[in-house]
Scaffold this motif. Structure first.
Motif, PDB file in Angstrom:
ATOM      1  N   MET A   1       0.841  -1.172   0.000  1.00 47.01           N
ATOM      2  CA  MET A   1       0.000   0.000   0.000  1.00 47.01           C
ATOM      3  C   MET A   1       0.890   1.241   0.000  1.00 47.01           C
ATOM      4  SD  MET A   1      -3.105   1.237   2.482  1.00 47.01           S
ATOM      5  CE  MET A   1      -2.193   1.332   3.980  1.00 47.01           C
ATOM      6  N   LYS A   2       0.491   2.202  -0.796  1.00 44.15           N
ATOM      7  CA  LYS A   2       1.181   3.491  -0.849  1.00 44.15           C
ATOM      8  C   LYS A   2       0.193   4.575  -0.442  1.00 44.15           C
ATOM      9  CE  LYS A   2       5.087   2.198  -2.868  1.00 44.15           C
ATOM     10  NZ  LYS A   2       6.398   2.425  -2.359  1.00 44.15           N
ATOM     11  N   ILE A   3       0.677   5.539   0.320  1.00 43.76           N
ATOM     12  CA  ILE A   3      -0.150   6.655   0.774  1.00 43.76           C
ATOM     13  C   ILE A   3       0.426   7.941   0.198  1.00 43.76           C
ATOM     14  CG2 ILE A   3      -1.016   7.924   2.774  1.00 43.76           C
ATOM     15  CD1 ILE A   3      -0.598   5.281   4.383  1.00 43.76           C
ATOM     16  N   PHE A   4      -0.466   8.733  -0.422  1.00 42.28           N
ATOM     17  CA  PHE A   4      -0.050   9.987  -1.031  1.00 42.28           C
ATOM     18  C   PHE A   4      -0.916  11.132  -0.527  1.00 42.28           C
ATOM     19  CE2 PHE A   4       1.128   6.803  -4.240  1.00 42.28           C
ATOM     20  CZ  PHE A   4       2.460   7.119  -4.419  1.00 42.28           C
ATOM     21  N   GLU A   5      -0.292  12.283  -0.348  1.00 45.75           N
ATOM     22  CA  GLU A   5      -1.061  13.494  -0.072  1.00 45.75           C
ATOM     23  C   GLU A   5      -1.672  13.939  -1.397  1.00 45.75           C
ATOM     24  OE1 GLU A   5      -0.624  17.897   1.979  1.00 45.75           O
ATOM     25  OE2 GLU A   5       1.073  16.513   2.027  1.00 45.75           O
ATOM     26  N   ALA A   6      -2.960  14.268  -1.355  1.00 49.00           N
ATOM     27  CA  ALA A   6      -3.660  14.658  -2.583  1.00 49.00           C
ATOM     28  C   ALA A   6      -4.712  15.708  -2.249  1.00 49.00           C
ATOM     29  CB  ALA A   6      -4.320  13.426  -3.207  1.00 49.00           C
ATOM     30  N   ASN A   7      -5.343  16.245  -3.266  1.00 50.78           N
ATOM     31  CA  ASN A   7      -6.399  17.235  -3.029  1.00 50.78           C
ATOM     32  C   ASN A   7      -7.779  16.559  -2.954  1.00 50.78           C
ATOM     33  OD1 ASN A   7      -6.672  16.550  -5.676  1.00 50.78           O
ATOM     34  ND2 ASN A   7      -6.573  18.635  -6.483  1.00 50.78           N
ATOM     35  N   TYR A   8      -7.792  15.245  -2.791  1.00 48.21           N
ATOM     36  CA  TYR A   8      -9.020  14.483  -2.624  1.00 48.21           C
ATOM     37  C   TYR A   8      -8.715  13.236  -1.793  1.00 48.21           C
ATOM     38  CZ  TYR A   8      -7.263  11.177  -6.105  1.00 48.21           C
ATOM     39  OH  TYR A   8      -6.512  10.241  -6.767  1.00 48.21           O
TER      40      TYR A   8
ATOM     41  N   GLY B   1      -9.397   9.214  -1.523  1.00 50.77           N
ATOM     42  CA  GLY B   1      -9.865   8.092  -2.320  1.00 50.77           C
ATOM     43  C   GLY B   1      -8.880   6.940  -2.320  1.00 50.77           C
ATOM     44  N   VAL B   2      -9.359   5.792  -2.773  1.00 50.17           N
ATOM     45  CA  VAL B   2      -8.554   4.580  -2.837  1.00 50.17           C
ATOM     46  C   VAL B   2      -8.592   4.069  -4.274  1.00 50.17           C
ATOM     47  CG1 VAL B   2      -8.264   2.226  -1.966  1.00 50.17           C
ATOM     48  CG2 VAL B   2      -9.133   4.016  -0.444  1.00 50.17           C
ATOM     49  N   ASP B   3      -7.434   3.710  -4.795  1.00 50.24           N
ATOM     50  CA  ASP B   3      -7.313   3.169  -6.143  1.00 50.24           C
ATOM     51  C   ASP B   3      -6.402   1.952  -6.110  1.00 50.24           C
ATOM     52  OD1 ASP B   3      -8.728   5.284  -7.635  1.00 50.24           O
ATOM     53  OD2 ASP B   3      -7.047   6.550  -7.005  1.00 50.24           O
ATOM     54  N   ILE B   4      -6.474   1.154  -7.169  1.00 53.35           N
ATOM     55  CA  ILE B   4      -5.526   0.058  -7.357  1.00 53.35           C
ATOM     56  C   ILE B   4      -4.738   0.380  -8.614  1.00 53.35           C
ATOM     57  CG2 ILE B   4      -5.238  -2.378  -7.871  1.00 53.35           C
ATOM     58  CD1 ILE B   4      -7.657  -2.966  -6.213  1.00 53.35           C
ATOM     59  N   LEU B   5      -3.419   0.326  -8.493  1.00 51.52           N
ATOM     60  CA  LEU B   5      -2.539   0.597  -9.628  1.00 51.52           C
ATOM     61  C   LEU B   5      -1.422  -0.440  -9.611  1.00 51.52           C
ATOM     62  CD1 LEU B   5      -1.752   2.504 -11.975  1.00 51.52           C
ATOM     63  CD2 LEU B   5      -0.453   3.831 -10.301  1.00 51.52           C
ATOM     64  N   ASP B   6      -1.313  -1.225 -10.677  1.00 50.24           N
ATOM     65  CA  ASP B   6      -0.274  -2.256 -10.773  1.00 50.24           C
ATOM     66  C   ASP B   6      -0.223  -3.140  -9.533  1.00 50.24           C
ATOM     67  OD1 ASP B   6       0.447  -1.234 -13.259  1.00 50.24           O
ATOM     68  OD2 ASP B   6       1.933   0.128 -12.387  1.00 50.24           O
ATOM     69  N   ASP B   7      -1.348  -3.653  -9.113  1.00 47.75           N
ATOM     70  CA  ASP B   7      -1.462  -4.543  -7.949  1.00 47.75           C
ATOM     71  C   ASP B   7      -1.066  -3.876  -6.634  1.00 47.75           C
ATOM     72  OD1 ASP B   7      -2.418  -6.627  -9.503  1.00 47.75           O
ATOM     73  OD2 ASP B   7      -0.423  -7.454  -9.839  1.00 47.75           O
ATOM     74  N   LYS B   8      -1.064  -2.567  -6.596  1.00 45.52           N
ATOM     75  CA  LYS B   8      -0.786  -1.833  -5.354  1.00 45.52           C
ATOM     76  C   LYS B   8      -2.022  -1.040  -4.972  1.00 45.52           C
ATOM     77  CE  LYS B   8       4.184  -1.189  -5.656  1.00 45.52           C
ATOM     78  NZ  LYS B   8       4.562  -1.875  -6.870  1.00 45.52           N
ATOM     79  N   LEU B   9      -2.292  -1.006  -3.689  1.00 47.33           N
ATOM     80  CA  LEU B   9      -3.378  -0.208  -3.156  1.00 47.33           C
ATOM     81  C   LEU B   9      -2.845   1.207  -2.941  1.00 47.33           C
ATOM     82  CD1 LEU B   9      -6.309  -0.817  -2.330  1.00 47.33           C
ATOM     83  CD2 LEU B   9      -5.492  -1.113  -0.009  1.00 47.33           C
ATOM     84  N   ILE B  10      -3.485   2.182  -3.569  1.00 45.37           N
ATOM     85  CA  ILE B  10      -3.060   3.576  -3.478  1.00 45.37           C
ATOM     86  C   ILE B  10      -4.089   4.340  -2.658  1.00 45.37           C
ATOM     87  CG2 ILE B  10      -2.461   5.665  -4.767  1.00 45.37           C
ATOM     88  CD1 ILE B  10      -0.624   3.250  -5.337  1.00 45.37           C
TER      89      ILE B  10
END
Length: 147
Positions: free
Chosen positions: A1-8, A10-19
């Motif tokens: 799992m990767k955690i990013f600061e964003a202006n929203y 939400g949860v996404d899946i990208l290349d088998d990683k939970l974002i």
């Protein structure tokens, strides 16, 4: 799992990683809430798909489904509402075990108790039910009683 600061949020899946995108990435409760809501939505989607498949096969389209977190069971049938309730955590079990719980609960829509007639119907619909029940129990160590 990767955690990013964003202006929203939400949860996404990208290349088998939970974002996990968060306005406030340091807020533990926000991250927990986002993940739990995402998980419940995905579980609901998958469990509804399997449930719809079996209600069509068995021509039990009048039975409704609800998905939520149960504490002691994988599934329940409520006669008064003609409703099957599935535990959202069931989604982590193998697909054939998910199917077993759904078929088990759909049998309860026709036969409420665990009488010989119930098991005869379950056996007719799912000859491997005993094996699948044992497999599901192996996934539920410490979970408590299951169907």
């Amino acid at each position: 799992m990767k955690i990013f600061e964003a202006n929203y949020d939400g949860v996404d899946i990208l290349d088998d990683k939970l974002i996990l995108n968060c306005v406030f990435p340091e807020d533990f409760n926000l991250k927990k809430s986002l993940l739990m809501n995402w998980y419940l939505n995905k579980a609901t989607e998958i469990l509804h798909e399997r449930f719809d498949h079996y209600t069509e096969i068995y021509e039990q389209n009048d039975v409704e489904l609800s998905v939520k977190k149960l504490t002691k069971r994988w599934g329940e049938f409520h006669l008064s509402k003609n409703l099957v309730v599935l535990n959202a955590e069931l989604v982590v079990a193998p697909m054939e075990c998910i199917d077993y719980v759904i078929i088990h609960e759909l049998c309860h829509a026709l036969i409420l108790d665990h009488s010989p007639n119930f098991y005869k119907l379950l056996l007719k619909r799912l000859p491997t039910w005993k094996h699948l029940k044992n497999s599901l129990e192996a996934h539920s160590i410490g979970f408590g009683p299951i169907v």
